[in-house]
Design an enzyme around this catalytic site. Structure first.
Site, mmCIF file in Angstrom:
data_model
loop_
_atom_site.group_PDB
_atom_site.id
_atom_site.type_symbol
_atom_site.label_atom_id
_atom_site.label_comp_id
_atom_site.label_asym_id
_atom_site.label_seq_id
_atom_site.Cartn_x
_atom_site.Cartn_y
_atom_site.Cartn_z
ATOM 1 N N ASN A 1 0.815 -1.222 0.000
ATOM 2 C CA ASN A 1 0.000 0.000 0.000
ATOM 3 C C ASN A 1 0.848 1.271 0.000
ATOM 4 O O ASN A 1 0.386 2.312 -0.452
ATOM 5 C CB ASN A 1 -0.973 0.006 1.188
ATOM 6 C CG ASN A 1 -2.103 -0.991 0.987
ATOM 7 O OD1 ASN A 1 -2.241 -1.564 -0.098
ATOM 8 N ND2 ASN A 1 -2.905 -1.208 2.011
ATOM 9 N N ARG B 1 -8.365 -0.816 -6.895
ATOM 10 C CA ARG B 1 -8.856 0.489 -6.450
ATOM 11 C C ARG B 1 -7.771 1.538 -6.264
ATOM 12 O O ARG B 1 -8.001 2.720 -6.457
ATOM 13 C CB ARG B 1 -9.550 0.336 -5.107
ATOM 14 C CG ARG B 1 -10.958 -0.044 -5.161
ATOM 15 C CD ARG B 1 -11.483 -0.074 -3.751
ATOM 16 N NE ARG B 1 -11.426 1.260 -3.136
ATOM 17 C CZ ARG B 1 -12.333 2.198 -3.319
ATOM 18 N NH1 ARG B 1 -13.380 1.963 -4.068
ATOM 19 N NH2 ARG B 1 -12.209 3.374 -2.744
ATOM 20 N N ARG C 1 -1.896 -10.653 -5.481
ATOM 21 C CA ARG C 1 -1.952 -9.184 -5.499
ATOM 22 C C ARG C 1 -1.117 -8.614 -4.355
ATOM 23 O O ARG C 1 -0.573 -7.523 -4.481
ATOM 24 C CB ARG C 1 -3.397 -8.699 -5.324
ATOM 25 C CG ARG C 1 -4.299 -8.998 -6.504
ATOM 26 C CD ARG C 1 -5.635 -8.329 -6.299
ATOM 27 N NE ARG C 1 -5.408 -6.976 -5.837
ATOM 28 C CZ ARG C 1 -6.263 -6.267 -5.101
ATOM 29 N NH1 ARG C 1 -7.406 -6.789 -4.751
ATOM 30 N NH2 ARG C 1 -5.977 -5.048 -4.727
HETATM 31 C C1 UD1 Z 1 -6.817 1.665 2.257
HETATM 32 C C2 UD1 Z 1 -5.997 0.424 2.009
HETATM 33 C C3 UD1 Z 1 -6.778 -0.819 2.450
HETATM 34 C C4 UD1 Z 1 -7.226 -0.677 3.901
HETATM 35 C C5 UD1 Z 1 -7.964 0.636 4.110
HETATM 36 C C6 UD1 Z 1 -8.323 0.916 5.567
HETATM 37 C C7 UD1 Z 1 -4.681 0.996 0.049
HETATM 38 C C8 UD1 Z 1 -4.375 0.705 -1.368
HETATM 39 N N1 UD1 Z 1 -5.696 0.320 0.586
HETATM 40 O O1 UD1 Z 1 -7.997 1.584 1.453
HETATM 41 O O2 UD1 Z 1 -5.917 -1.952 2.313
HETATM 42 O O3 UD1 Z 1 -8.084 -1.750 4.218
HETATM 43 O O4 UD1 Z 1 -7.150 1.748 3.648
HETATM 44 O O5 UD1 Z 1 -7.180 0.888 6.349
HETATM 45 O O6 UD1 Z 1 -3.990 1.779 0.681
HETATM 46 N N2 UD1 Z 1 -14.936 6.070 2.486
HETATM 47 C C9 UD1 Z 1 -16.023 6.836 2.079
HETATM 48 N N3 UD1 Z 1 -15.789 7.836 1.161
HETATM 49 C C10 UD1 Z 1 -14.549 8.092 0.645
HETATM 50 C C11 UD1 Z 1 -13.446 7.301 1.075
HETATM 51 C C12 UD1 Z 1 -13.678 6.296 2.005
HETATM 52 O O7 UD1 Z 1 -17.158 6.631 2.513
HETATM 53 O O8 UD1 Z 1 -14.406 9.005 -0.191
HETATM 54 C C13 UD1 Z 1 -15.169 4.962 3.447
HETATM 55 C C14 UD1 Z 1 -14.918 3.594 2.787
HETATM 56 O O9 UD1 Z 1 -16.067 3.128 2.113
HETATM 57 C C15 UD1 Z 1 -14.550 2.737 3.980
HETATM 58 C C16 UD1 Z 1 -13.819 3.712 4.901
HETATM 59 O O10 UD1 Z 1 -14.183 5.016 4.459
HETATM 60 O O11 UD1 Z 1 -15.708 2.254 4.618
HETATM 61 C C17 UD1 Z 1 -12.307 3.565 4.899
HETATM 62 O O12 UD1 Z 1 -11.812 3.666 3.604
HETATM 63 P P1 UD1 Z 1 -10.354 4.230 3.256
HETATM 64 O O13 UD1 Z 1 -9.599 4.542 4.504
HETATM 65 O O14 UD1 Z 1 -10.512 5.305 2.245
HETATM 66 O O15 UD1 Z 1 -9.687 2.951 2.584
HETATM 67 P P2 UD1 Z 1 -8.905 2.880 1.215
HETATM 68 O O16 UD1 Z 1 -8.013 4.068 1.071
HETATM 69 O O17 UD1 Z 1 -9.838 2.536 0.114
#
Ligand code: UD1
Length: 421
Positions: free
Chosen positions: A23, A94, A400
């Protein structure tokens, strides 16, 4: 499609080298778009996600070269030929969505496919978009794509996220480093990967304060330069291999492991009868006698218990002495491994965001199916302690995020092999 065959019952002993963090690496690769000079990354993990992002960067006009058998990567984004990240690539992974912030920071324009939901939940991108809009970008959603533009350039803004999203913090940080003026991000993610991205951007000439705390201040600069930067240790791979001897028994030293990256897991393991010792080479983890005790675990943003280790922890607790509760607070649908573990003899009830795990003395091997990256590895871990053979299919999920998993586990005495389709 390959499968992984695990024969249970072997105690583990030896060393496992921990790779660079997936990540972190993916976000540093995206950050290369912010400079016309080359970015060289070291300690790059050899993973299919890294290859997928390489293809995306090449489709934007980057030149990407590898050295040291893939462990060193040089990316030159001197001449971009496209600002469009296609659905065909973004849908596979993603993290591709994280080219949006760097493209906006560099040139004030980007067209990036919406990543869509995935097996573990809806995973929206509304915080990313709201952050860019606060910085003056015009954002339209058309035909499944985000069209973002800021012809006059982005300007600094104060942005408070409703939730400390990792991806949104990183996208906005990348957009802000070359914006006009100062950006303040409140309720920023504090994950080590986010800090590592800030460190790389600072090495490239960015002015960022507060990474690792919940408020970051980013003062925009005109240009970023090239740099050579190492990828930090993968705390999720580290945590996964900490759970392996806890499940199978024995003692394993995880080379390069640092306790502060996995403190929440280390504390839990110690509380249930597993020894965790920091050595000068890494982390030594041992379970020498008896079953582990049951424990309750709630996932939370860093420094809380990582959602990316919840499935592996569930596998361990399946054979704990007593009843454990696992509460998932980050993603709404992240218990797909539970029905597969039940097929192996586990006693698990899922209700909403909580799984109740009643420990059984022994699991039994079974054919099971991987549904996502961390679920796949949890089934392999469960197989290590199960009676008989476990055949995990659909292991492309595993490739992955885990480099040479069967080799690393075999080297410490596990009976794990890849079965080609
Ligand atoms: C990243 C990590 C993933 C990890 C996650 C949480 C990478 C490539 N992936 O994913 O492995 O499991 O952090 O530690 O770094 N959300 C919203 N709106 C947004 C963004 C997020 O509602 O615009 C929600 C998501 O649906 C989720 C939560 O916030 O329920 C956390 O997501 P986020 O911290 O953004 O995870 P990722 O960056 O996708």
């Amino acid at each position: 499609m390959d499968s992984i065959l695990v024969k249970g019952g072997a105690e583990l002993s030896g060393e496992i080298p921990i790779a660079g963090a997936k990540n972190t690496c993916l976000k540093l690769m995206c950050a290369s778009l912010l400079s016309e000079d080359p970015l060289t990354l070291t300690n790059v993990p050899r993973l299919s996600d890294v290859r997928t992002l390489t293809t995306l960067l090449q489709s934007l006009g980057c030149e990407v070269a590898f050295a040291q058998n893939g462990g060193v990567m040089m990316i030159s984004a001197a001449d971009l030929t496209s600002h469009e990240a296609h659905y065909d690539i973004v849908r596979k992974m993603r993290a591709s969505f994280n080219v949006l912030g760097p493209l906006m920071g560099r040139d004030g324009r980007a067209v990036v496919s919406l990543p869509g939901g995935c097996a573990i939940g809806a995973r929206k991108v509304d915080f990313h978009i709201a952050g860019l809009e606060a910085m003056g970008a015009k954002v339209d959603l058309k035909d499944g794509y985000v069209h973002a533009s800021a012809p006059q350039g982005l300007r600094g803004a104060e942005i408070e996220f409703p939730f400390a999203s990792v991806g949104a913090t990183e996208n906005v940080m990348c957009a802000a480093v070359r914006a006009k003026g100062t950006t303040v991000i409140k309720n920023a993610a504090r994950e080590p990967d986010t800090v590592a991205l800030a460190d790389c951007l600072i090495a490239m000439g960015a002015d960022i304060e507060g990474a690792g705390s919940s408020e970051m201040v980013i003062r925009g600069v005109d240009a970023l330069r090239g740099a050579t930067h190492p990828v930090i240790t993968d705390r999720i791979e580290l945590g996964t291999y900490m759970i392996a001897p806890a499940i199978a028994g024995g003692e394993v030293e995880l080379l390069g492991g640092e306790r502060h990256l996995v403190a929440s897991l280390a504390d839990k393991l110690e509380g249930i009868g597993v020894e965790v010792t920091q050595t000068n080479r890494g982390l030594k983890v041992a379970r020498k006698n008896g079953r582990v005790a049951a424990v309750d675990v709630t996932t939370a943003p860093f420094p809380g218990f990582p959602t990316d280790l919840q499935a592996q922890m569930m596998s361990l607790l399946c054979t704990a002495d007593g009843v454990s509760h696992l509460e998932e607070t980050i993603f709404e649908n992240r218990f797909m491994h539970a029905p597969e573990l039940i097929r192996m003899g586990a006693d698990i009830t899922v209700s909403g965001g909580t799984a109740t795990v009643r420990g059984v003395e022994r699991m039994r091997g079974a054919p099971v199916m991987a549904t996502d990256l961390r679920a796949s590895v949890s089934l392999i871990l469960a197989g290590l302690a199960a009676e008989g053979e476990t055949l995990v299919s659909r292991v492309y999920h595993l490739d992955r995020g885990y480099e040479r998993l069967e080799e690393k586990l075999s080297n410490v005495g596990a009976l794990v092999e890849r079965v080609a389709a």
